[in-house]
Design a protein around this motif. Sequence first.
Motif, PDB file in Angstrom:
ATOM      1  N   LEU A 229      -1.708  -5.928  13.768  1.00 32.38           N
ATOM      2  CA  LEU A 229      -2.057  -7.081  12.947  1.00 32.38           C
ATOM      3  C   LEU A 229      -2.218  -6.682  11.496  1.00 32.38           C
ATOM      4  O   LEU A 229      -1.753  -7.394  10.584  1.00 32.38           O
ATOM      5  N   LEU A 230      -2.872  -5.540  11.258  1.00 34.03           N
ATOM      6  CA  LEU A 230      -3.073  -5.089   9.884  1.00 34.03           C
ATOM      7  C   LEU A 230      -1.731  -4.744   9.241  1.00 34.03           C
ATOM      8  O   LEU A 230      -1.480  -5.077   8.060  1.00 34.03           O
ATOM      9  N   THR A 231      -0.844  -4.098   9.994  1.00 33.92           N
ATOM     10  CA  THR A 231       0.477  -3.749   9.460  1.00 33.92           C
ATOM     11  C   THR A 231       1.272  -5.015   9.132  1.00 33.92           C
ATOM     12  O   THR A 231       1.941  -5.103   8.078  1.00 33.92           O
ATOM     13  N   ALA A 232       1.214  -5.989  10.022  1.00 35.09           N
ATOM     14  CA  ALA A 232       1.936  -7.244   9.775  1.00 35.09           C
ATOM     15  C   ALA A 232       1.359  -7.976   8.574  1.00 35.09           C
ATOM     16  O   ALA A 232       2.103  -8.586   7.781  1.00 35.09           O
ATOM     17  N   ALA A 233       0.027  -7.926   8.418  1.00 39.57           N
ATOM     18  CA  ALA A 233      -0.591  -8.614   7.283  1.00 39.57           C
ATOM     19  C   ALA A 233      -0.192  -7.987   5.964  1.00 39.57           C
ATOM     20  O   ALA A 233      -0.070  -8.679   4.944  1.00 39.57           O
ATOM     21  N   GLU A 234       0.054  -6.670   5.954  1.00 39.28           N
ATOM     22  CA  GLU A 234       0.458  -6.016   4.713  1.00 39.28           C
ATOM     23  C   GLU A 234       1.866  -6.408   4.293  1.00 39.28           C
ATOM     24  O   GLU A 234       2.248  -6.211   3.130  1.00 39.28           O
ATOM     25  N   LEU A 235       2.643  -6.961   5.225  1.00 41.97           N
ATOM     26  CA  LEU A 235       4.007  -7.392   4.909  1.00 41.97           C
ATOM     27  C   LEU A 235       4.056  -8.824   4.400  1.00 41.97           C
ATOM     28  O   LEU A 235       5.145  -9.296   3.994  1.00 41.97           O
ATOM     29  N   LEU A 236       2.949  -9.523   4.437  1.00 41.62           N
ATOM     30  CA  LEU A 236       2.931 -10.895   3.946  1.00 41.62           C
ATOM     31  C   LEU A 236       3.079 -10.922   2.430  1.00 41.62           C
ATOM     32  O   LEU A 236       2.724  -9.960   1.739  1.00 41.62           O
TER      33      LEU A 236
ATOM     34  N   PRO B   8      -4.282 -16.194   0.564  1.00 38.67           N
ATOM     35  CA  PRO B   8      -4.318 -16.166   2.041  1.00 38.67           C
ATOM     36  C   PRO B   8      -4.067 -14.765   2.595  1.00 38.67           C
ATOM     37  O   PRO B   8      -4.687 -14.340   3.565  1.00 38.67           O
ATOM     38  N   THR B   9      -3.124 -14.048   1.975  1.00 39.73           N
ATOM     39  CA  THR B   9      -2.837 -12.694   2.446  1.00 39.73           C
ATOM     40  C   THR B   9      -4.047 -11.787   2.276  1.00 39.73           C
ATOM     41  O   THR B   9      -4.355 -10.951   3.141  1.00 39.73           O
TER      42      THR B   9
ATOM     43  N   LEU C 275      -7.183 -12.655   2.311  1.00 42.31           N
ATOM     44  CA  LEU C 275      -8.174 -13.003   3.326  1.00 42.31           C
ATOM     45  C   LEU C 275      -7.818 -12.409   4.686  1.00 42.31           C
ATOM     46  O   LEU C 275      -8.671 -11.878   5.412  1.00 42.31           O
ATOM     47  N   VAL C 276      -6.504 -12.500   5.042  1.00 40.42           N
ATOM     48  CA  VAL C 276      -6.088 -11.948   6.329  1.00 40.42           C
ATOM     49  C   VAL C 276      -6.270 -10.441   6.349  1.00 40.42           C
ATOM     50  O   VAL C 276      -6.747  -9.861   7.332  1.00 40.42           O
ATOM     51  N   LEU C 277      -5.875  -9.766   5.249  1.00 36.36           N
ATOM     52  CA  LEU C 277      -6.036  -8.315   5.174  1.00 36.36           C
ATOM     53  C   LEU C 277      -7.513  -7.922   5.256  1.00 36.36           C
ATOM     54  O   LEU C 277      -7.872  -6.949   5.930  1.00 36.36           O
ATOM     55  N   ASP C 278      -8.364  -8.670   4.573  1.00 39.34           N
ATOM     56  CA  ASP C 278      -9.800  -8.342   4.590  1.00 39.34           C
ATOM     57  C   ASP C 278     -10.373  -8.459   5.999  1.00 39.34           C
ATOM     58  O   ASP C 278     -11.093  -7.564   6.461  1.00 39.34           O
ATOM     59  N   ARG C 279     -10.033  -9.535   6.699  1.00 37.65           N
ATOM     60  CA  ARG C 279     -10.537  -9.705   8.062  1.00 37.65           C
ATOM     61  C   ARG C 279      -9.920  -8.681   9.026  1.00 37.65           C
ATOM     62  O   ARG C 279     -10.609  -8.188   9.941  1.00 37.65           O
ATOM     63  N   ALA C 280      -8.645  -8.338   8.817  1.00 39.17           N
ATOM     64  CA  ALA C 280      -8.002  -7.350   9.684  1.00 39.17           C
ATOM     65  C   ALA C 280      -8.630  -5.972   9.490  1.00 39.17           C
ATOM     66  O   ALA C 280      -8.865  -5.236  10.455  1.00 39.17           O
ATOM     67  N   ARG C 281      -8.917  -5.615   8.221  1.00 41.67           N
ATOM     68  CA  ARG C 281      -9.573  -4.329   7.964  1.00 41.67           C
ATOM     69  C   ARG C 281     -10.982  -4.312   8.557  1.00 41.67           C
ATOM     70  O   ARG C 281     -11.422  -3.294   9.112  1.00 41.67           O
ATOM     71  N   ALA C 282     -11.705  -5.431   8.443  1.00 40.44           N
ATOM     72  CA  ALA C 282     -13.047  -5.498   9.021  1.00 40.44           C
ATOM     73  C   ALA C 282     -12.999  -5.349  10.531  1.00 40.44           C
ATOM     74  O   ALA C 282     -13.848  -4.661  11.139  1.00 40.44           O
ATOM     75  N   MET C 283     -11.979  -5.978  11.162  1.00 39.68           N
ATOM     76  CA  MET C 283     -11.856  -5.855  12.610  1.00 39.68           C
ATOM     77  C   MET C 283     -11.517  -4.423  13.005  1.00 39.68           C
ATOM     78  O   MET C 283     -12.044  -3.897  13.993  1.00 39.68           O
ATOM     79  N   ARG C 284     -10.650  -3.756  12.229  1.00 41.21           N
ATOM     80  CA  ARG C 284     -10.311  -2.371  12.543  1.00 41.21           C
ATOM     81  C   ARG C 284     -11.541  -1.457  12.388  1.00 41.21           C
ATOM     82  O   ARG C 284     -11.772  -0.569  13.217  1.00 41.21           O
TER      83      ARG C 284
END
Length: 448
Positions: A246-253, A258-259, A261-270
Motif C-alpha cells: 500500500l505504501l509503495t502504491a501510494a508513492e506512485l500516486l 490526497p496523496t 494524506l494517503v502516504l501519511d496514513r500508510a506510514r503510520a500503519m507501517r
Amino acid sequence: MRGYFRRLVAAYVDRVGIGTGLRWKLSAAIALVGALVAVALSLVVHNAARVSMLDNARDLADERVLIAQRNYELSGRLNFPNTRIDDPELPPELREKAEAGRRATYVVDRPGGSPDVWAAVPLKNGHVMSLHSGFTDRSSDILKDLDQALVIGSIAVVLGGSALGVLIGGHLSRRLRKAAAAAGRVAKGETDVRVRDAIGGVVRDETDDLASAVDAMADALRQRLEAERRVTADIAHELRTPVTGLLTAAELLPPGRPTELVLDRARAMRTLVEDVLEVARLDSASERAELQDILLGEFVARRVTTKNPDVTVRVVHESEVTTDPRRLERVLFNLLANAARHGRAPVEVTVEGRVVRVRDHGSGFPEGLLAEGPSRFRTGSADRAGRGHGLGLTIAAGQARVLGARLTFRNVRPPGAPEDAPAEGAVAVLWLPEHAPTNTGSYPVLAQ
C-alpha cells in the motif's frame, strides 16, 4: 467492636514495625498454649496435693483425738498434747457437730500462713474434747518444693514450646519464602522456574499443594500469553506485506494533498505494524543484547542532538557502560517522542553516571501509568490521549528489560505540594545496570 480492635492492633503493629512472620506467630501461639496448659496443670496439681495433705492431716488429728478420749476416760485427766476440754477457740461449726454427738474434723485457713487442723469428739459427761494442730512444717516444705518444681516445669514447657514453634515456623517460613522467590522469578519472565522444585523438602505438606497450584496457574497463564503473543505477531506479520504494498502504491500516486494524506496514513500503519511486531518479540523473552562499551554521556548527547537539536542535554557525570547501543537508542528516542507528543517544551535530558533522565514540562504522566506501568494501546488520561497507540513506552520498558536496566516514571510537583496538586512535568528515569545484563532472561552476545 471486635473489628475495630483488630484494626487498631494492626495499625499499631504497622506503626511500630513489629515483625509478624510465620515463625514468630507459631512460636508465640505454642508458647501461649503451653503457658496456659502449664498454669492449669500446676493449679490442678497444687490443689490436689494440698487437699491430699489436708486429708491426711485431718485423719491423723481424728486418730489422735480418739486416743486422747480413751486416755481421758481411763485416767480422768488430759495427758495428750494439744488437747483441751471445751476450748473457747473451737470453731462454731465444729462445736455444733460435737454437741450433736458426732466426731468431726475441721480446717481453718489462715491468710498468709499454714492452715489449722481441728478435731473434736463428744465426751460422756457432755463436754467436748478438741485437738488443735497446725499444718506440719514437713508438709509445708513438700508443698513449697512441689510449687517450685511446677514453676520450673512450666517455664521449661514454655521455652521448649517456643523453641519448637521457632523450628516449625522457620521450616514453613523458609519453604514459603522459597516459593515466593520462585514465584517472583516466574513473574519476571523466567519460564524454566518451577515453584514445587524450588521449595524442595522430603515431607509433603500444604506448601507443596500451594506450589503445585502456583505452577499450574503459571503454566496456564504462560500458555495464554504465548498464544496471545503468537496471534499478535502473526497478525502483524501478515499485515506487513499488504501495508508495504500500500505504501509503495501510494508513492506512485500523482502529487497532491490526497496523496500526502494517503502516504501519511500508510506510514503510520507501517510504523504501528513494526511496533506491534517489536512488542511481540519482547514479550517472547528471546531477545538478545549485543553488548558494547560506550561513554554514556557522549552517546546520549550525540544521539539526542542528531534527533532533535531543540532538546537540552546536560552531562553531570560521565560514565562508561556496557550495553546494547541500538536498544539504548530505541529507549531514548521513544522517551523523547513521548515527551514531545504528550508533554510541553522545553524537554531536558540529564546524564548522571549510569542514570539518564528525560523530563518535559507538560501535565505529567497519568496516574494509571504511575501505578501499573506502561500498557499497550493505552495512552492515559484525556489530555494525553488521542495521539499515538500507547506502544512507545511499552517498547521502551521492554527494551530496558533486555538491557537489564530499570525504567521508572514520576511526576514533578512543587516542593511541599499535595499529591493531588497539578504536575509541572513528567520525568522518565533509565537506570542502567552496573554489570552486563546477564540476569534478564536474555543471553547477551558480546560484539567482536
